[in-house]
Design an enzyme around this catalytic site. Structure first.
Site, mmCIF file in Angstrom:
data_model
loop_
_atom_site.group_PDB
_atom_site.id
_atom_site.type_symbol
_atom_site.label_atom_id
_atom_site.label_comp_id
_atom_site.label_asym_id
_atom_site.label_seq_id
_atom_site.Cartn_x
_atom_site.Cartn_y
_atom_site.Cartn_z
ATOM 1 N N LEU A 16 0.892 -1.153 0.000
ATOM 2 C CA LEU A 16 0.000 0.000 0.000
ATOM 3 C C LEU A 16 0.932 1.204 0.000
ATOM 4 O O LEU A 16 1.799 1.320 0.854
ATOM 5 C CB LEU A 16 -0.881 -0.035 1.249
ATOM 6 C CG LEU A 16 -2.162 0.779 1.271
ATOM 7 C CD1 LEU A 16 -3.067 0.477 0.080
ATOM 8 C CD2 LEU A 16 -2.929 0.517 2.557
ATOM 9 N N ASP A 17 0.793 2.062 -0.994
ATOM 10 C CA ASP A 17 1.687 3.205 -1.129
ATOM 11 C C ASP A 17 1.743 4.030 0.148
ATOM 12 O O ASP A 17 0.789 4.064 0.926
ATOM 13 C CB ASP A 17 1.232 4.117 -2.269
ATOM 14 C CG ASP A 17 1.339 3.456 -3.617
ATOM 15 O OD1 ASP A 17 2.218 2.594 -3.787
ATOM 16 O OD2 ASP A 17 0.543 3.798 -4.493
ATOM 17 N N ARG A 18 2.837 4.725 0.316
ATOM 18 C CA ARG A 18 3.038 5.568 1.497
ATOM 19 C C ARG A 18 1.926 6.600 1.647
ATOM 20 O O ARG A 18 1.506 6.922 2.759
ATOM 21 C CB ARG A 18 4.401 6.249 1.360
ATOM 22 C CG ARG A 18 4.869 6.921 2.595
ATOM 23 C CD ARG A 18 6.315 7.333 2.425
ATOM 24 N NE ARG A 18 6.464 8.693 2.905
ATOM 25 C CZ ARG A 18 7.466 9.467 2.617
ATOM 26 N NH1 ARG A 18 8.416 9.056 1.832
ATOM 27 N NH2 ARG A 18 7.526 10.673 3.106
#
Length: 181
Positions: A40-42
């Site tokens: 999950l992207d930052r």
């Protein structure tokens, strides 16, 4: 297995070797020997699954298994029926056309405020949609909404397969025992 509500600006890994240390999973999850099943992207929030079982991790993360992932997406603008239909039939991206997605407009979900807040322009409306995909391309949801003319402002993963975010607050986790995958 660990269900974790990943806050905004947290890396989906336990270590960070950057010159300026960033917040990682180690700052939230004291469970030993678990690894993220997918990413999950930052700048994205929501459900992240962690496991100590390689087979389970592979089943969840590998796109060939087509495990559905549902996102609540806040977009800039009043999303059109035509844009939703494009998402449902597949969107042309630089790396090819996406698989059809389930896409529908939703009311703003009952969620926590984001820190920092999203940028919002007073004269441009926002809308929310639920988007379910079975692929896992890099930044796919953001690229899909941008391709249909509605840039993503906020992205929250609400469900992966049978597992839901439920009432977990940002930074909270829950350990569960798997009986069958």
């Amino acid at each position: 297995m660990v269900l974790f509500n990943k806050p905004y600006d947290v890396l989906c890994q336990f270590t960070d070797n950057s010159p300026t240390p960033r917040v990682t999973l180690a700052d939230y999850i004291p469970v030993a020997d678990v690894y993220a099943a997918g990413r999950l992207d930052r700048d994205s929030e929501g459900l992240l699954l962690l496991t100590n079982c390689g087979k389970t991790q592979h089943r969840i993360a590998d796109p060939k298994h087509k495990m559905a992932k549902t996102y609540w997406v806040q977009v800039e603008g009043d999303i059109s029926t035509a844009a939703l239909q494009q998402l449902r039939t597949g969107v042309v991206l630089k790396d090819g056309i996406t698989a059809p997605a389930e896409a529908c407009r939703i009311e703003e979900p009952e969620i926590w405020p984001r820190t920092p807040p999203i940028r919002q322009r007073a004269n441009i409306p926002v809308s929310w949609l639920s988007l379910t995909i079975t692929e896992g391309r890099n930044r796919q949801v953001r690229r899909m909404t941008a391709a249909v003319g509605f840039p993503t402002l906020r992205l929250i993963r609400a469900q992966i397969g049978q597992w839901q975010l439920g009432s977990l607050a940002p930074g909270e986790y829950q350990t569960i025992t798997l009986t069958n995958l």
